[in-house]
Enzyme design. Structure first.
Site, mmCIF file in Angstrom:
data_model
loop_
_atom_site.group_PDB
_atom_site.id
_atom_site.type_symbol
_atom_site.label_atom_id
_atom_site.label_comp_id
_atom_site.label_asym_id
_atom_site.label_seq_id
_atom_site.Cartn_x
_atom_site.Cartn_y
_atom_site.Cartn_z
ATOM 1 N N HIS A 14 0.837 -1.203 0.000
ATOM 2 C CA HIS A 14 0.000 0.000 0.000
ATOM 3 C C HIS A 14 0.872 1.254 0.000
ATOM 4 O O HIS A 14 1.748 1.407 0.842
ATOM 5 C CB HIS A 14 -0.915 -0.022 1.228
ATOM 6 N N HIS A 56 -0.626 11.407 -1.902
ATOM 7 C CA HIS A 56 -1.940 10.969 -1.435
ATOM 8 C C HIS A 56 -2.845 12.124 -1.043
ATOM 9 O O HIS A 56 -3.991 12.197 -1.470
ATOM 10 C CB HIS A 56 -1.784 10.011 -0.250
#
Length: 192
Positions: A14, A56
């Site tokens: 991830h 992100h």
């Protein structure tokens, strides 16, 4: 439901390898490869001047020594920021990578990719178009890639621009009642 074939490994790092290296970093990609993790998930956003970068958050504050919105910052300014010491002193000095830099490392290390199109608000189509243009010039292995997003507009672009590559629909905790219709319309291969 019409879908594309997709075979992903059981383990996907991830945001690169975010438990062991700064998220969405080249160092994270290398760490995943060193740990023999076969695929990574990475987030792509656009700078103000339309450079696709791995990032992100909508703002720079959490993972860099900068502040403000990614969408309001030019790449030349982002290149000056430090993006590793928030994670650990041993990563001090690392930079925010471009999508192109990340793709080069992924290919060099022979890793698969779940590329999450993570646009800032109002840039759903633009982020997908720019990122997928870069991706389509470098990546040619449909069996080692999935393009995913929460944003239907971004996945529509992926369907138009890279039809032969699998797409993944990201869903909120509470799935909408028409999730199957959305998935069929976007011809997704997975719910990611």
């Amino acid at each position: 439901m019409t879908t594309l074939k997709l075979k992903t490994p059981k383990l996907v790092g991830h945001r690169g390898c975010a438990a062991y290296a700064p998220e969405n970093s080249l160092e994270g990609i290398h760490t995943a490869a060193d740990m023999e993790i076969p695929w990574v998930e990475l987030d792509v956003k656009l700078t103000r001047d339309q450079v696709p970068i791995l990032f992100h958050d909508d703002t720079l504050d959490r993972t860099t020594n900068g502040a403000g919105k990614v969408a309001e910052t030019d790449y030349a300014d982002l290149k000056q920021l430090e993006a590793g010491s928030w994670f650990a002193d041993s990563f001090a000095g690392i930079k925010i990578p471009t999508l192109e830099e990340a793709l080069d490392v992924l290919l060099e290390r022979d890793l698969g990719l779940n590329l999450e199109i993570k646009p800032c608000e109002g840039r759903e189509k633009e982020t997908a178009e720019v990122a997928l243009d870069v991706l389509s010039q470098i990546w040619d292995e449909p069996d080692k890639l999935i393009v995913s997003s929460f944003q239907h507009v971004s996945l529509e672009c992926a369907q138009d621009m890279m039809e032969e590559f699998p797409r993944g629909l990201l869903l909120p905790e509470e799935w909408p009642e028409n999730w199957a219709e959305i998935a069929d319309y976007l011809k997704v291969a997975a719910f990611v």
